[in-house]
Design a protein around this motif. Structure first.
Motif, mmCIF file in Angstrom:
data_model
loop_
_atom_site.group_PDB
_atom_site.id
_atom_site.type_symbol
_atom_site.label_atom_id
_atom_site.label_comp_id
_atom_site.label_asym_id
_atom_site.label_seq_id
_atom_site.Cartn_x
_atom_site.Cartn_y
_atom_site.Cartn_z
ATOM 1 N N ASP A 34 0.849 -1.154 -0.001
ATOM 2 C CA ASP A 34 -0.050 -0.055 0.152
ATOM 3 C C ASP A 34 0.791 1.175 -0.053
ATOM 4 O OD1 ASP A 34 -2.674 -1.090 -0.407
ATOM 5 O OD2 ASP A 34 -3.038 -0.910 1.822
ATOM 6 N N ASP A 35 2.159 0.983 -0.051
ATOM 7 C CA ASP A 35 3.166 2.242 -0.164
ATOM 8 C C ASP A 35 4.016 2.069 -1.168
ATOM 9 O OD1 ASP A 35 5.227 4.006 0.269
ATOM 10 O OD2 ASP A 35 5.135 3.996 2.483
ATOM 11 N N PRO A 36 3.960 2.687 -2.309
ATOM 12 C CA PRO A 36 4.774 2.171 -3.331
ATOM 13 C C PRO A 36 6.221 2.586 -2.984
ATOM 14 C CG PRO A 36 2.838 3.425 -4.179
ATOM 15 C CD PRO A 36 2.635 3.416 -2.722
ATOM 16 N N ASP A 37 6.701 3.551 -2.449
ATOM 17 C CA ASP A 37 7.734 4.039 -2.009
ATOM 18 C C ASP A 37 8.671 2.884 -1.144
ATOM 19 O OD1 ASP A 37 7.652 6.439 -3.404
ATOM 20 O OD2 ASP A 37 7.074 7.520 -1.470
ATOM 21 N N LEU A 38 7.856 2.345 -0.401
ATOM 22 C CA LEU A 38 8.138 1.336 0.451
ATOM 23 C C LEU A 38 8.447 -0.028 -0.448
ATOM 24 C CD1 LEU A 38 9.141 0.002 3.224
ATOM 25 C CD2 LEU A 38 6.765 -0.409 3.534
ATOM 26 N N ASP A 39 7.524 -0.231 -1.340
ATOM 27 C CA ASP A 39 7.739 -1.320 -2.138
ATOM 28 C C ASP A 39 9.126 -1.255 -3.024
ATOM 29 O OD1 ASP A 39 5.197 -2.167 -1.397
ATOM 30 O OD2 ASP A 39 4.192 -1.541 -3.333
ATOM 31 N N ALA A 40 9.526 -0.021 -3.551
ATOM 32 C CA ALA A 40 10.629 0.335 -4.065
ATOM 33 C C ALA A 40 11.908 -0.039 -3.199
ATOM 34 C CB ALA A 40 10.604 1.720 -4.765
ATOM 35 N N GLU A 41 11.701 0.353 -2.206
ATOM 36 C CA GLU A 41 12.772 0.325 -1.031
ATOM 37 C C GLU A 41 13.168 -1.225 -0.822
ATOM 38 O OE1 GLU A 41 12.016 2.583 2.547
ATOM 39 O OE2 GLU A 41 11.571 4.232 1.514
ATOM 40 N N LEU A 42 11.995 -1.895 -0.852
ATOM 41 C CA LEU A 42 11.999 -3.392 -0.484
ATOM 42 C C LEU A 42 12.738 -4.351 -1.773
ATOM 43 C CD1 LEU A 42 8.804 -3.943 1.602
ATOM 44 C CD2 LEU A 42 11.208 -4.116 2.716
ATOM 45 N N ALA A 43 12.398 -3.790 -2.905
ATOM 46 C CA ALA A 43 12.869 -4.326 -4.114
ATOM 47 C C ALA A 43 14.549 -4.712 -4.096
ATOM 48 C CB ALA A 43 12.509 -3.740 -5.352
ATOM 49 N N GLY A 44 14.728 -5.730 -4.996
ATOM 50 C CA GLY A 44 16.048 -6.155 -5.109
ATOM 51 C C GLY A 44 16.297 -7.646 -4.405
ATOM 52 N N TRP A 45 17.617 -7.936 -4.610
ATOM 53 C CA TRP A 45 18.111 -9.260 -4.168
ATOM 54 C C TRP A 45 17.981 -9.321 -2.691
ATOM 55 C CZ3 TRP A 45 18.485 -13.386 -7.458
ATOM 56 C CH2 TRP A 45 18.403 -13.014 -8.786
ATOM 57 N N VAL A 46 17.537 -10.576 -1.812
ATOM 58 C CA VAL A 46 17.263 -10.635 -0.628
ATOM 59 C C VAL A 46 17.919 -12.265 -0.449
ATOM 60 C CG1 VAL A 46 15.581 -8.759 0.024
ATOM 61 C CG2 VAL A 46 14.986 -11.289 -0.730
#
Length: 366
Positions: free
Chosen positions: A339-351
């Protein structure tokens, strides 16, 4: 392109307040302080649709099922269906709980108008209602995910994706509409039932159906529980998400997990059971870790089945993802929809995803 837009305004309201759904629980959700989720999700989809397909012709429903949101996005609807019809006191109904009958009534009016696609905002229950209305017509449907339960494969990954699929699709395929009994779900029984098969626009950014089963998790649970015990006395707060994988970790720690709920653990004790978003935030300390497992088949880490883990909670925590190898074999990538596109972008990437007592696997959040 003629798009019929219908919004289930109560979809998802029960999630963050710990109700695991809204069916028959609207009043209780409101009493617990729940706020509507679907309108914001609809707004994101409609804003993107206006950006990528400003020429689209839009039909919608009288508020609270879409009209205001459609107009705010810049569309002048060619048809506004009254979902309340000749109901007594329809003015009062319009401001209260809507029903499956209202949704199906709207969609059938859309079909009479010859819409090219029905874009609905809701969860699996709404999907089943839309599928019932369009059965046998061949008209495609696509969902903007806004419910607590989003197990069906008729949803886009995000509201923005839904708009782009609607604006660009050239063919459809038949996909499953799944739903579950929410009373059973609240007791920890997750038994998805096939409700319909519907035509859905073909695109890569659609989610898969919920898949059950994920292989053995015993050694994984043992390893994670050992790590948690090693931090006892340090004041670390562990927010343990729902699902059978994390449930095995809770059992290994020595307590009965709440059915499909979020439990909070610190220094060898349960701080909160089956916690709401507000209760989780109140329980957090200086150092916090949220432990979650992706949904098998879909790969969602946040945004499906765990709305208590809100952006406010996630931002206060380190994120630990755990999953059996079998579960990860069913997904190509992990996903988030907070529900927070900015947070979605921050979480994206390799984990790193913990898959065993000591083993990890690299996965990408897309």
């Amino acid at each position: 392109m003629h798009v019929g837009v219908v919004v289930n305004p109560i979809a998802g309201m029960g999630g963050r307040v710990g109700l695991k759904g809204t069916d028959g629980k609207v009043r209780e959700a409101i009493e617990r302080g729940a706020e509507p989720r679907a309108p914001d999700r609809a707004r994101r989809a409609l804003d993107r649709l206006a950006s990528v397909a400003p020429e689209a012709v839009v039909s919608t429903a009288r508020d609270p099922m879409g009209e205001r949101l459609v107009r705010e996005a810049g569309f002048d609807p060619v048809r506004v269906v009254d979902p309340f019809g000749d109901e007594a006191g329809s003015g009062a109904v319009a401001g209260s709980e809507t029903t499956a009958e209202h949704t199906t009534r709207v969609v059938r009016e859309f079909l009479d108008d010859g819409v090219d696609v029905v874009l609905f905002v809701g969860g699996d229950g709404t999907a089943a209602d839309v599928a019932e209305a369009i059965e046998g017509t061949g008209t495609p449907m696509l969902g903007v995910p806004a419910g607590v339960k989003v197990y069906s494969s008729v949803f886009a990954v995000s509201p923005e994706d839904a708009a782009e699929v609607v604006a660009t699709f050239s063919r459809t395929e038949r996909r499953e509409v799944m739903d579950i009994d929410e009373d059973e779900y609240r007791e920890g029984e997750v038994n998805p039932e096939l409700r319909a098969v519907a035509h859905v626009p073909v695109a890569e950014n659609l989610q898969s159906s919920k898949q059950t089963g994920g292989g053995t998790v015993e050694s994984l649970a043992e390893g994670v529980a050992d790590d948690i015990r090693s931090r006892e006395g340090d004041g670390v707060t562990y927010v343990l998400g729902p699902g059978s994988t994390v449930g095995a970790i809770k059992a290994e720690l020595g307590f009965e997990p709440s059915p499909i709920g979020v439990d909070v653990w610190r220094d060898g004790e349960v701080v909160a059971r089956d916690a709401t978003e507000t209760e989780i935030l109140a329980a957090l300390g200086a150092e916090n870790v949220v432990v979650v497992s992706p949904i098998g088949g879909q790969g969602f880490v946040f945004g499906r089945g765990n709305p208590q883990l809100s952006p406010a909670v996630i931002r206060e925590c380190d994120v630990a993802i755990v999953a059996s190898r079998a579960k990860l074999d069913d997904v190509r990538a992990l996903r988030v929809d907070t529900d927070d596109p900015d947070l979605d972008a921050e979480l994206a990437g390799w984990v790193k995803v913990r898959v065993g007592k000591f083993e990890t696997r690299m996965m990408k959040i897309v």
